[in-house]
Design a protein around this motif. Structure first.
Motif, short mmCIF file in Angstrom:
data_model
loop_
_atom_site.label_atom_id
_atom_site.label_comp_id
_atom_site.label_asym_id
_atom_site.label_seq_id
_atom_site.Cartn_x
_atom_site.Cartn_y
_atom_site.Cartn_z
N LEU A 1 0.74 -1.12 -0.22
CA LEU A 1 -0.03 -0.16 -0.05
C LEU A 1 0.85 1.29 -0.09
CD1 LEU A 1 -2.92 -0.98 2.32
CD2 LEU A 1 -3.01 -1.11 0.02
N ILE A 2 2.20 0.95 -0.03
CA ILE A 2 2.98 2.36 -0.10
C ILE A 2 2.88 3.09 -1.48
CG2 ILE A 2 5.38 3.14 -0.29
CD1 ILE A 2 4.35 2.17 2.32
N ALA B 1 5.31 4.42 -7.06
CA ALA B 1 5.21 5.26 -5.88
C ALA B 1 5.79 6.64 -6.49
CB ALA B 1 5.98 4.45 -4.91
N GLU B 2 5.12 7.65 -5.68
CA GLU B 2 5.70 8.96 -5.84
C GLU B 2 6.88 9.06 -4.82
OE1 GLU B 2 4.29 13.58 -5.24
OE2 GLU B 2 3.26 11.97 -4.42
N GLU C 1 2.94 9.75 8.60
CA GLU C 1 1.99 9.61 7.49
C GLU C 1 1.77 8.14 6.91
OE1 GLU C 1 3.46 12.03 3.90
OE2 GLU C 1 4.09 13.63 5.10
N VAL C 2 0.61 7.88 6.88
CA VAL C 2 0.12 6.59 6.59
C VAL C 2 0.34 6.23 4.88
CG1 VAL C 2 -1.84 4.96 6.41
CG2 VAL C 2 -1.55 6.40 8.38
N GLY C 3 0.75 5.12 4.70
CA GLY C 3 1.12 4.79 3.23
C GLY C 3 2.24 5.35 2.62
N THR C 4 3.04 5.74 3.55
CA THR C 4 4.27 6.48 3.14
C THR C 4 5.54 5.67 3.72
OG1 THR C 4 3.22 8.65 3.27
CG2 THR C 4 5.56 8.61 3.25
N ALA C 5 6.81 5.67 2.90
CA ALA C 5 7.86 5.10 3.52
C ALA C 5 9.19 6.06 3.03
CB ALA C 5 8.05 3.78 2.44
N ALA C 6 10.36 5.53 3.75
CA ALA C 6 11.50 6.49 3.64
C ALA C 6 12.36 5.65 3.54
CB ALA C 6 11.55 7.38 4.73
N ILE C 7 13.52 6.09 2.74
CA ILE C 7 14.94 5.38 2.59
C ILE C 7 15.77 5.81 3.54
CG2 ILE C 7 16.74 4.93 0.90
CD1 ILE C 7 14.83 4.99 -1.37
N ALA C 8 16.31 5.13 4.46
CA ALA C 8 17.24 5.62 5.49
C ALA C 8 18.17 4.38 6.14
CB ALA C 8 16.38 6.44 6.56
N GLY C 9 19.01 4.66 7.07
CA GLY C 9 19.79 3.74 7.33
C GLY C 9 19.32 3.09 8.90
#
Length: 365
Positions: A190-191, A215-216, A233-241
């Protein structure tokens, strides 16, 4: 007591005895560090005394690795000593280290790797502020990215070296592992939105194209900022360590999504001091020259003639008109070496401008 319990008790008693000896020695080392601080303050003055010596630290860590006989790996032992030195240095003079924030960035991870957990981390909003903080004396040192193995040079950092009068005091390399993070119990299917710094998007481009083509992708100032937003935020992801996982209460949806498994970033330590020779050093310079036939050969030929190995060369517009260019060059050796001094003298006579950024120990960890 069974035979196993008896055997384990003997070994555990040995461990307790060894731990006691280690504890005594650690406190003895700490007292020596305090005595070092007192001597420096007595002879150098409290305000100008130099407590952190990068060349001395590099020599100690190299000796640790050279004399290590196992079973612990060389670098693991060196990391233990890195923390011991960090704690002892904090007794002499607590270090304040600026880095590109917010908390949870790879730059903070690099700062902790180089200075240890006892140094105070000071997150800055921009790279410019990292340089300003150090130049103003509000931070003892700063940590800035200079190049990535897959994306090349951090050109903004190069431009800042031209603007600020700071020295490079050290370097380190950090393996960069990107994870896809989201709120707890998030359904990965759902991302629909992903936050990351532009460099991280570039380093994970193929994986994202394959797994989240719809995905945006929203560029933010840092991966830590993206993680902070994803936590809200729901439905949101992030790239991180790894640091961002615990810091922002996120779960890892996918680990190590970088396109290249050996993805590594090199960082520089910036300060206002000259660093003495460690025995295994690099020197960095900035040169600017007009775009004339054979200019690159003219600038590089002295290095060949004096048998000095170049480790990096980067070209940037000098932004001063007339099609002038700025060359960033890393090479092996220390400015106190005679052959390095000879090369620098020749370059000063042939280039429009030469700026010595510093000589410093090669990365140990």
């Amino acid at each position: 007591m069974t035979e196993q319990e008896q055997a384990l008790k003997v070994l555990r008693d040995q461990i307790d005895s060894i731990d006691k000896q280690i504890h005594v020695l650690l406190n003895q080392r700490a007292m020596c560090a305090q005595n070092v601080a007192e001597v420096k303050e007595q002879y150098q003055g409290e305000e100008v005394a130099v407590f952190y010596r990068p060349e001395r630290e590099a020599q100690v860590l190299k000796r640790v690795m050279e004399r290590n006989e196992g079973p612990l790996a060389d670098k693991e032992v060196a990391r233990l000593f890195r923390e011991i030195m960090s704690v002892c240095l904090a007794l002499e003079k607590p270090m304040r280290i600026s880095f590109l924030g917010p908390e949870g960035t790879f730059t903070q991870q690099a700062a902790l790797k180089h200075f240890g957990l006892s140094a105070e981390s000071a997150p800055m909003a921009t790279l410019d502020q990292v340089f300003r903080e150090v130049e103003a004396g509000a931070a003892h040192y700063g940590v800035v990215p200079i190049e990535n193995s897959s994306e090349g040079m951090a050109t903004h950092t190069l431009d800042l070296f031209k603007r600020f009068s700071l020295r490079i005091c050290g370097e380190l390399e950090l393996k960069i592992h990107h994870h896809l993070l989201a709120q707890e119990n998030t359904d990965s299917e759902l991302i629909n939105r992903i936050y990351a710094h532009q460099e991280s998007f570039a380093q994970c481009r193929s994986w994202l194209d394959t797994n989240y083509p719809q995905a945006e992708r929203i560029t933010v100032s840092s991966n830590a900022e993206g993680a902070r937003l994803a936590a809200q935020e729901v439905g949101t992801a992030a790239i991180a360590g790894d640091m961002a996982v615990e810091l922002y209460g996120l779960q890892i949806l996918e680990r190590n999504i970088e396109d290249q498994s050996d993805n590594t970033t090199r960082f520089l330590i910036i300060g206002d001091q000259d660093v003495g020779p460690s025995g295994d050093d690099k020197t960095s310079i900035l040169m600017s020259a007009h775009d004339t036939p054979g200019v690159l050969y003219t600038l590089l030929e002295p290095f060949h003639r004096h048998a000095i190995s170049l480790t990096r060369i980067e070209t940037r517009p000098a932004r001063q008109g007339g099609w002038s260019y700025m060359f960033y060059i890393d090479f092996e050796g220390h400015v106190e070496e005679e052959k390095v001094q000879s090369v620098l003298s020749e370059l000063e006579s042939s280039s429009v401008e030469l700026k010595l950024l510093g000589s410093y120990p090669k990365a140990v960890l």
